[in-house]
Design a protein around this motif. Structure first.
Motif, PDB file in Angstrom:
ATOM      1  N   ARG A 193       0.831  -1.205   0.000  1.00 36.79           N
ATOM      2  CA  ARG A 193       0.000   0.000   0.000  1.00 36.79           C
ATOM      3  C   ARG A 193       0.867   1.258   0.000  1.00 36.79           C
ATOM      4  O   ARG A 193       0.608   2.214  -0.726  1.00 36.79           O
ATOM      5  N   GLU A 194       1.925   1.245   0.815  1.00 39.75           N
ATOM      6  CA  GLU A 194       2.801   2.424   0.908  1.00 39.75           C
ATOM      7  C   GLU A 194       3.486   2.710  -0.426  1.00 39.75           C
ATOM      8  O   GLU A 194       3.550   3.856  -0.867  1.00 39.75           O
ATOM      9  N   LEU A 195       3.995   1.666  -1.072  1.00 40.32           N
ATOM     10  CA  LEU A 195       4.733   1.881  -2.314  1.00 40.32           C
ATOM     11  C   LEU A 195       3.797   2.299  -3.444  1.00 40.32           C
ATOM     12  O   LEU A 195       4.135   3.155  -4.266  1.00 40.32           O
ATOM     13  N   SER A 238       1.017   3.885  -2.967  1.00 44.05           N
ATOM     14  CA  SER A 238       0.640   5.265  -2.646  1.00 44.05           C
ATOM     15  C   SER A 238       1.688   6.245  -3.158  1.00 44.05           C
ATOM     16  O   SER A 238       1.359   7.294  -3.711  1.00 44.05           O
ATOM     17  N   ASN A 239       2.950   5.914  -2.965  1.00 47.73           N
ATOM     18  CA  ASN A 239       4.023   6.782  -3.457  1.00 47.73           C
ATOM     19  C   ASN A 239       3.979   6.896  -4.980  1.00 47.73           C
ATOM     20  O   ASN A 239       4.148   7.986  -5.532  1.00 47.73           O
ATOM     21  N   ALA A 240       3.745   5.767  -5.635  1.00 51.00           N
ATOM     22  CA  ALA A 240       3.673   5.777  -7.093  1.00 51.00           C
ATOM     23  C   ALA A 240       2.502   6.643  -7.564  1.00 51.00           C
ATOM     24  O   ALA A 240       2.601   7.383  -8.544  1.00 51.00           O
ATOM     25  N   LEU A 280       5.083   5.079   8.035  1.00 48.81           N
ATOM     26  CA  LEU A 280       6.346   4.392   7.874  1.00 48.81           C
ATOM     27  C   LEU A 280       6.874   4.613   6.451  1.00 48.81           C
ATOM     28  O   LEU A 280       8.076   4.698   6.226  1.00 48.81           O
ATOM     29  N   GLY A 281       5.976   4.719   5.510  1.00 48.43           N
ATOM     30  CA  GLY A 281       6.332   5.130   4.149  1.00 48.43           C
ATOM     31  C   GLY A 281       7.255   4.184   3.412  1.00 48.43           C
ATOM     32  O   GLY A 281       7.178   2.962   3.566  1.00 48.43           O
ATOM     33  N   PHE A 282       8.117   4.784   2.615  1.00 53.07           N
ATOM     34  CA  PHE A 282       8.997   4.023   1.732  1.00 53.07           C
ATOM     35  C   PHE A 282       9.754   2.909   2.451  1.00 53.07           C
ATOM     36  O   PHE A 282       9.888   1.795   1.957  1.00 53.07           O
TER      37      PHE A 282
HETATM   38 MG    MG Z   1       4.472   7.563   1.072  1.00 52.34          MG
END
Ligand code: MG
Ligand code: ADP
Length: 632
Positions: free
Chosen positions: A30-32, A34-36, A123-125
């Motif tokens: 989900r985090e990755l 979301s970044n994309a 926590l993100g990337f």
């Molecule tokens: Mg992020």
């Protein structure tokens, strides 16, 4: 080739990342993604506002499994990064963000459930290192004349950053999946995650391909076979209904979105509420009223919380008022703080405002449904009453608003609002002390004879049968002036609504005493409190009643909240009302032999119990035997 330390000042946080939140490793995807998505939306914004020559096109995000090499790829066509930006955003900002996040929860590692951190955003990337032993970033910025960059990190604080070979704009993240996380190389597992977290994200997400059949044109030859084609398998709907304007949606659109949300749910929702605010907080969403049965517990956890179309949780406790957790649907808000604990959330001002906004919207919608089509609203009442009654009990604001649409059905299938009911019965059902008595039944069959007795007096009898109704009645009695509720079997009808002080008894005082003694000899005082009443001679001779107060307290206790009265395990309480003006009572007194008297009393008592559904087992068998004897 550049080698460096992400942050020399810091101890190695990677083992912590891995250990921490062990039940929730899956959120890395989900985090990755979301970044994309962010990177793609940023590019779109740049393409729109600046005159930079940016070709936005139709970007998508691709998720790819390379099982042989044990790699998972997440590829976007967003704005990309220069080497300088990688240093800044990945090595510095993202790292210190992850560090900060971990700092907060370091001591609670592995106990995420207990602390109830919602969604674990933040926590993100670096959440990639929960499942990967090595992570690569291949990226090329949208900016002209910038080299591609290639960043590698193996989960120590050391990284390498070199010139990359990537030709097209965007970023590819390569995860070298760790030995203990190979589940994330399974297509089915990734599919499951994409469906859970990314089903409504705004950029199309491709995961593999699929076979599609191209439909034949209407005038096709009858032997023609529809053509098969391999197309991208797009797992998400980038434009879910809640992101659109209510004016652009038809009833059918809401229904089909419901099916999209709950594919296994075959029953249609009763109606929907489209939420849409941008001040003082941002919130969109659609809530659906499903048919709700009397079982309150099994239906929760159906509302999904999103943040900018990213799924966060389906536990919306504390965000949505408790009574509305029985509804279904989605709410989406960037303003709900997500990486904090539930107890904090409860006290958060913004969250409180959101809850009260949702409550108000639901009340307004119910009111307009009621006003626009009362007949239809009445038809749905049985299926929605629990939510409304529960709301009236738990939210004061909702209670006030509900006066406009809460319904009180009668045993004859009429539906009144409170005011309508009040006006209808005030002349006839006010007692000698000027108190308005509202009569109700909880079961038409079981209380049939009592209902008939009330109707014979021209009284209205409500049919109130939800499991929490005793609590609501209690609340209505305290918030409305000078009214009381009484179930039809709580006493004899003349006592429920007392019109005059005394009725003349046919029996002398001496006869009354004699009758009282006689009854007490035959009837166990543990089971029934005998009460002699001079009533109409055509009323029943023996009537079993259950005093309102005790019964109601007992019911309240069973559905929660009764222990405050300090009455745990209250016994069933029954009264036996004996009509001293009834012919049969005179007959009992006049009968010569004791045995015959006893038989008459027992038979009458059993008939009264029978009409309350209280005669069972051996007693019922004996009653039937005795009855045959008597007609023989
Ligand atoms: Mg992020
Ligand atoms: P956040 O998303 O909250 O900013 P992350 O740790 O997820 O934190 O990401 C840190 C930063 O790294 C992002 O803000 C962004 O600048 C950069 N970044 C991460 N992934 C990408 C990507 N796919 N494309 C471009 N930039 C990215």
């Amino acid at each position: 080739m550049a080698k460096g330390n992400i942050n020399v000042a810091v101890e190695n946080i990677f083992p912590l990342i891995k250990k921490f939140l062990y039940s929730d490793h899956e959120i890395f995807l989900r985090e990755l993604i979301s970044n994309a998505t962010d990177a793609t939306l940023k590019l779109k914004h740049i393409a729109n506002v600046s005159d930079a020559k940016v070709e936005y096109g139709n970007p998508q995000i691709e998720v790819k499994i390379d099982k042989k090499k044990k790699r998972l790829h997440i590829i976007d066509q967003g704005l990309g990064m220069t080497a300088e930006e990688v240093k800044k955003y990945i090595n510095e900002i993202a790292f210190s963000g992850a560090e900060e996040f971990l700092d907060q929860y370091k001591d609670k590692a592995g106990k995420a459930e207990e602390t109830g951190i919602i969604g674990h955003f933040g926590l993100g990337f670096y959440s990639a290192f929960m499942v990967a032993e090595k992570v690569e970033i291949l990226t090329k910025s949208f900016k002209e004349n910038e080299d591609a960059a290639h960043w590698t990190c193996d989960g120590s604080t050391e990284y390498t950053l070199v010139k990359g070979k990537k030709k097209d704009r965007g970023t590819e993240i390569i995860l070298h999946i760790a030995e203990d996380s190979t589940e994330f190389l399974e297509e089915s597992r990734i599919n499951e995650l994409l469906n859970k977290y990314n089903k409504f994200m705004p950029i199309p997400i491709k995961f593999g391909t699929k076979e599609a059949t191209i439909p034949l044109p209407d005038d096709a030859d009858k032997d023609a076979k529809p053509e098969k084609k391999t197309i991208d398998n797009i797992i998400n709907n980038p434009n879910p209904a809640w992101t659109k304007q209510p004016a652009d949606l038809k009833d059918e659109d809401y229904k089909s979105f419901y099916r999209e949300l709950y594919p296994m749910q075959f029953e249609e929702p009763l109606f929907h509420i489209h939420l849409n605010v941008d001040y003082p907080f941002n919130l969109t969403g659609i809530l659906y009223f499903p048919k709700i049965t009397n079982d309150l517990n099994i239906q929760k956890d159906k509302i999904q919380l999103y943040q900018n179309q990213v799924f966060v949780t389906d536990n919306v406790e504390n965000i949505v008022p408790e009574f509305l957790t029985m509804l279904r649907g989605v709410i989406d808000s960037p303003d709900i703080p997500l990486n904090i604990s539930r107890s904090y959330l409860q006290a958060d001002g913004a969250v409180k405002k959101i809850a009260s906004y949702i409550t108000r919207k639901v009340a307004d919608k119910l009111k307009s449904l009621f006003n626009d089509n009362r007949e239809d609203f009445e038809k749905k009442w049985d299926d929605i009453k629990i939510v409304i009654e529960y709301g009236m009990l738990s939210e004061e604001k909702f209670f006030e608003k509900a006066d406009a649409f809460a319904l009180y059905p009668t045993v004859d299938g009429k539906y009144y609002t409170y005011d309508e009911l009040y006006n209808k019965i005030k002349a006839n059902q006010t007692d000698k002390d000027d108190k308005l008595v509202i009569l109700y039944a909880s079961n038409k069959d079981e209380q049939h004879s009592y209902i008939e007795a009330a109707k014979a007096k021209g009284y209205e009898v409500l049919l109130l049968d939800s499991p929490i109704i005793s609590h609501l009645i209690q609340k209505l009695e305290t918030s409305k002036e000078n009214i009381s509720f009484a179930r039809v079997d709580a006493d004899h009808i003349d006592n429920l609504i007392k019109k005059e002080d005394t009725k003349i008894s046919k029996l002398s005082d001496e006869e009354k005493n004699k009758l009282d003694d006689l009854l007490k000899e035959v009837i166990s005082s543990e089971k029934f409190m005998v009460q002699l009443e001079p009533m109409d001679s055509n009323a029943a001779p023996f009537i079993i009643t259950q005093p309102e107060f005790m019964r109601r307290m007992k019911e309240m206790q069973q559905t929660g909240g009764g222990s405050m009265f300090g009455m745990n395990n209250m016994p069933e309480m029954y009264n036996l009302v004996v009509n001293t003006n009834h012919e049969l009572v005179g007959q009992i007194l006049g009968t010569k032999t004791k045995k015959k008297q006893e038989r008459l009393i027992n038979q009458s008592l059993d008939l009264a119990r029978l009409s309350q559904g209280l005669l069972k087992g051996e007693e019922l068998t004996n009653f039937i035997k005795r009855s045959y004897e008597m007609i023989k």
